[in-house]
Structures are given as structure tokens and as C-alpha cells.
Design a protein around this motif. Structure first.
Motif, short mmCIF file in Angstrom:
data_model
loop_
_atom_site.label_atom_id
_atom_site.label_comp_id
_atom_site.label_asym_id
_atom_site.label_seq_id
_atom_site.Cartn_x
_atom_site.Cartn_y
_atom_site.Cartn_z
N THR A 86 2.07 13.05 -8.66
CA THR A 86 0.85 12.35 -8.26
C THR A 86 0.43 11.37 -9.35
OG1 THR A 86 -0.54 14.11 -9.16
CG2 THR A 86 0.03 14.25 -6.82
N TYR A 108 -2.32 7.52 -10.03
CA TYR A 108 -3.28 6.57 -9.47
C TYR A 108 -3.17 5.23 -10.17
CZ TYR A 108 -6.07 7.74 -13.59
OH TYR A 108 -6.49 7.94 -14.89
N ALA A 129 -5.80 4.79 -0.17
CA ALA A 129 -6.44 3.74 -0.95
C ALA A 129 -7.87 3.44 -0.48
CB ALA A 129 -5.61 2.46 -0.89
N THR A 167 1.55 2.04 -11.65
CA THR A 167 0.96 3.33 -11.29
C THR A 167 1.66 4.43 -12.07
OG1 THR A 167 0.51 2.50 -9.07
CG2 THR A 167 0.38 4.86 -9.39
N LEU A 223 -8.54 1.68 -5.01
CA LEU A 223 -8.09 2.75 -5.89
C LEU A 223 -6.91 3.42 -5.19
CD1 LEU A 223 -8.34 4.66 -8.33
CD2 LEU A 223 -9.99 6.00 -6.98
N ASN A 224 -5.71 3.21 -5.72
CA ASN A 224 -4.50 3.76 -5.11
C ASN A 224 -4.29 5.19 -5.59
OD1 ASN A 224 -3.88 1.39 -3.70
ND2 ASN A 224 -2.68 0.56 -5.41
N LEU A 225 -4.50 6.15 -4.71
CA LEU A 225 -4.21 7.55 -4.99
C LEU A 225 -2.84 7.85 -4.37
CD1 LEU A 225 -7.73 8.94 -4.00
CD2 LEU A 225 -6.93 8.25 -6.28
#
Length: 410
Positions: free
Chosen positions: A211, A213, A160, A237, A177-179
Motif C-alpha cells: 500500500t 499514497y 482517489a 507513489t 489523494l491517490n490511495l
């Protein structure tokens, strides 16, 4: 060190860590960062280190330039107890207590924060958001036929990058930004082949990856001389689908991460003592694979197919921080959240077992030389069992965790 290079190194370190698993508030961790976890996870209005962004992104500009590295040893104790009148009546399974074999996990965390100027910061945190993991030596889902031993593995890793800014002397805002990297596998469901929309992609296909975000927003503000408030919101997400399990998970293999929101308060009771409290809502109802009841009659993998029957969960966190001396701070905390499902959903939750509700934690930080510090944490989640008369089964879990972190002011 270049900021972009640091993010890459932290992500690689997090993904390389073995056995990330944590199920305390549903499948979310009860808190993030060793200091915050020592206070029951309370930290929305009380940032303490560079892991603050995992709780409230606005807190990063309040902690200054820091590097924090932590590791938690996590030991859950989970079992399924089958009686003679329900599921245990199946001779393939048999009655008795079956304990999950995998009991030890290491959970890493890394946080870095750089002050761009006195009112603005750029940082990044890497942490395990949570997960579920079980492994039995019995085919608990045999349904009267042959099946492999029951097991599950689900983990979530967040990277993040975070920007935060003071908008005036008393208020700050921030955004992460949550990856997200997610992993999932499940075994032992061969008996459900006739109830699946895609029996080839139902069970036993090894680990699949996903995956996605999302964003996490935060605010913190000092509203009185000794009172600070905070608020956070994390978006749903959207994750790519698990194609290997599109015949098991609802919506063709979809397992998004639910949205959350929370409020927090921190009160300076004395110059040495702070009391903090958070209330957090986890919206498991956002995700059909989690929320759909196990009794649904549609085929597994369809939009309305059976799920784990999880409901939205409200988490209450209370923590105390006491500065015993200039070189030692002591902490304690309590965390409570009702289990996200009812006992009539026990059957599919044989592999989820998120029954724990009450957590007690202790922590401490020692100030070392050269602007560094060492923090410790211990957490115990009390044993909680749930009995279902429909399947004559009880699922139960308790947990212990010990964490250590090194922090360096920069």
C-alpha cells in the motif's frame, strides 16, 4: 449518502473485483473512464464524467454532480516464441510458441462527484491503474534445472478522493489523494536461487500486498473561445515493500509507482465536433525494479539487481468526439507509445510482455431518461512482436477491450 461512507463502499467494491489487469501503455491503462477510452485516452483538457479525476483532477468541477459506474471486459493475447539457438536450446523448455493461459479479465471503475457550490467540487474515483498478468504451462526460466511453470500477477487499484475548484470563469485546479493498493506474485524463478540475495523470498510465495499514497495535481483553462488546455502531474507513489519477493525485486522488494506528467488540448472545431490530444510521460526510470537492466551482475533483490530494463515512456493520445444528435455522441481515438523496453531485455519480460504500441478505439454515448446515459467503448491494441537474437526469442501481445458505463447526473 455520507461522503466518507461512499468512499469506503467504492474501495471495497474495487478490491473485490476479480482479475484486474491491464497492460497497454507499459503497465498503465491507455485511458480512464469509458468515454475517455473511446477517444484513445485523451482527456486532460476534456473532462466528460465523474471519472475525470483519474485523468485530470481539475476536470471534476467542470462536469457537475454525477455518478458513473463502468465495467470493461479485457482480453489480451500474449505469447513467447522460443527458437532453437537461444533459450529454446534448453531441453527442459523446448522450442515453440507458449501462450499465456489467462486471457479474460474484468476491470471495474466508479466515479462520484458532488458540487459543494457552483465553483467547488468534492469527489472520488476508484479504478485499476494497470497491471501485468501471465500464466504459462512451461518453466520458461528453468536455467537448465528444475523450476515451476512461469507466471506473474501484478495489479494496482487507486482510490482517489478529489477536490477541485474554479479559480475564475475560465480556469480550474484540482488535486487527488491517490490511495493505492498493489498486489504482486511471480513463479518459475527457482533456477535463479544462486543469483538472489534472498532465495527464500525469490519466487513462488503466492500473492503479496503493498500500500502507499501520492498526489495528482491538475489544471484546465479555456485560453480562447474554442480552445481549452490542461496539465497534470502525478508524484512518485512510494509503496510498502513486497517482503515475499525481496529476493527478486530490486531494493529489497520495492515496487513504487512512477511519476507522470502530461499536457492536453481540446478544440471545438464546430458546435458538434471536438478534437482532443494529450501527451503523457511515464517515468519508469523512477523505479529500479522496473528500470534496472536484466543484464546487471548484482544479486537479485539488491539495489542494482537485475530488473525488467524499462525506460521512460512518452504516450501520444488523439481523440474525436462528434455530437451526432441531442441523444447520441460518437467517439474515436488513437493511442501510441513505443514499448518501454528494447528487445535485448526480452528474457525477464517473458512475464511482462508490454509490447503493444498502437491502439485504436471507438465509443458512443446515448442519453436516456431521468438525466442518465449509457456509454460504450471498444479498444484494439495491434499485435506487436519483439525478437531478441541473444535469446533467440520473440515476445508478442495484442489486446481487445469492450467497456460499458452508466452515468447519472445529480
Amino acid at each position: 449518502m455520507k461522503f466518507k461512507k461512499l468512499i469506503g463502499m467504492m474501495a471495497i467494491a474495487g478490491m473485490a473485483a476479480p482479475g484486474i489487469a491491464s497492460a497497454t501503455n507499459g503497465y498503465f491503462a491507455e485511458g480512464y473512464g469509458i468515454k475517455t477510452r473511446g477517444m484513445g485516452g485523451a482527456g486532460i483538457a476534456l473532462p466528460q464524467d465523474a471519472m475525470a479525476a483519474a485523468t485530470n483532477p481539475a476536470g471534476m468541477v467542470m462536469v457537475g454532480g454525477r455518478l458513473d459506474i463502468g465495467l470493461t471486459y479485457f482480453q489480451p493475447d500474449r505469447s513467447v516464441i522460443l527458437g532453437p539457438n537461444g533459450v529454446g536450446a534448453n531441453p527442459t523448455i523446448g522450442t515453440g510458441e507458449y501462450t499465456s493461459d489467462n486471457k479474460y479479465f474484468l476491470i471495474p471503475e466508479v466515479g462520484y462527484n458532488h458540487m459543494l457550490n457552483k465553483d467547488m467540487a468534492l469527489g472520488v474515483v476508484v479504478y485499476g491503474n494497470g497491471g501485468l498478468n501471465t500464466k504459462y504451462n512451461k518453466p520458461l526460466f528453468s536455467q537448465g534445472g528444475s523450476a515451476s511453470n512461469a507466471s506473474s500477477d501484478m495489479l494496482q487499484l487507486f482510490v482517489a478522493p478529489t477536490w477541485s475548484m474554479k479559480i475564475n470563469e475560465n480556469n480550474a485546479i484540482g488535486v487527488s489523494l491517490n490511495l493505492v493498493y498493489q498486489q504482486f506474485s511471480i513463479s518459475g524463478l527457482e533456477g535463479f536461487a544462486g543469483k538472489s540475495s534472498d532465495s527464500v523470498n525469490l519466487t513462488g510465495n503466492g500473492h503479496d500486498k503493498s500500500t502507499g499514497y501520492g498526489l495528482k495535481l491538475g489544471w484546465t483553462g479555456k485560453v480562447a473561445q474554442n480552445v481549452t488546455l490542461g496539465a497534470t502531474y502525478q508524484t512518485l507513489t512510494k509503496m510498502s515493500k513486497f517482503d515475499k519477493y525481496k529476493g527478486m525485486l530490486a531494493e529489497g522488494g520495492s515496487l513504487d509507482i512512477p511519476s507522470t506528467y502530461g499536457l492536453g488540448i481540446a478544440v471545438d472545431v464546430t458546435p458538434s465536433m471536438i478534437i482532443a490530444a494529450d501527451v503523457v510521460r511515464i517515468n519508469y526510470g523512477d523505479v529500479k525494479a522496473l528500470n534496472n537492466p536484466g543484464s546487471n551482475q548484482a544479486l537479485l533483490g539488491t539495489d542494482n539487481g537485475p530488473g525488467f530494463g524499462w525506460n521512460d515512456q512518452t504516450v501520444y493520445k488523439l481523440g474525436l468526439s462528434y455530437k451526432y444528435s441531442p441523444g447520441l455522441t460518437l467517439r474515436a481515438g488513437y493511442n501510441y507509445a513505443k514499448a518501454p523496453f528494447n528487445s535485448d531485455q526480452n528474457y525477464f519480460n517473458f512475464v511482462a510482455l508490454a509490447t503493444t504500441e498502437s491502439h485504436l478505439s471507438l465509443g458512443a454515448t446515448w442519453v436516456l431518461a431521468d438525466k442518465s446515459e449509457l456509454s460504450l467503448m471498444y479498444m484494439h491494441a495491434f499485435d506487436k512482436g519483439m525478437y531478441s537474437s541473444a535469446t533467440d526469442s520473440t515476445i508478442r501481445m495484442k489486446q481487445d477491450a469492450i467497456g460499458i458505463a452508466y452515468g447519472l447526473k445529480m
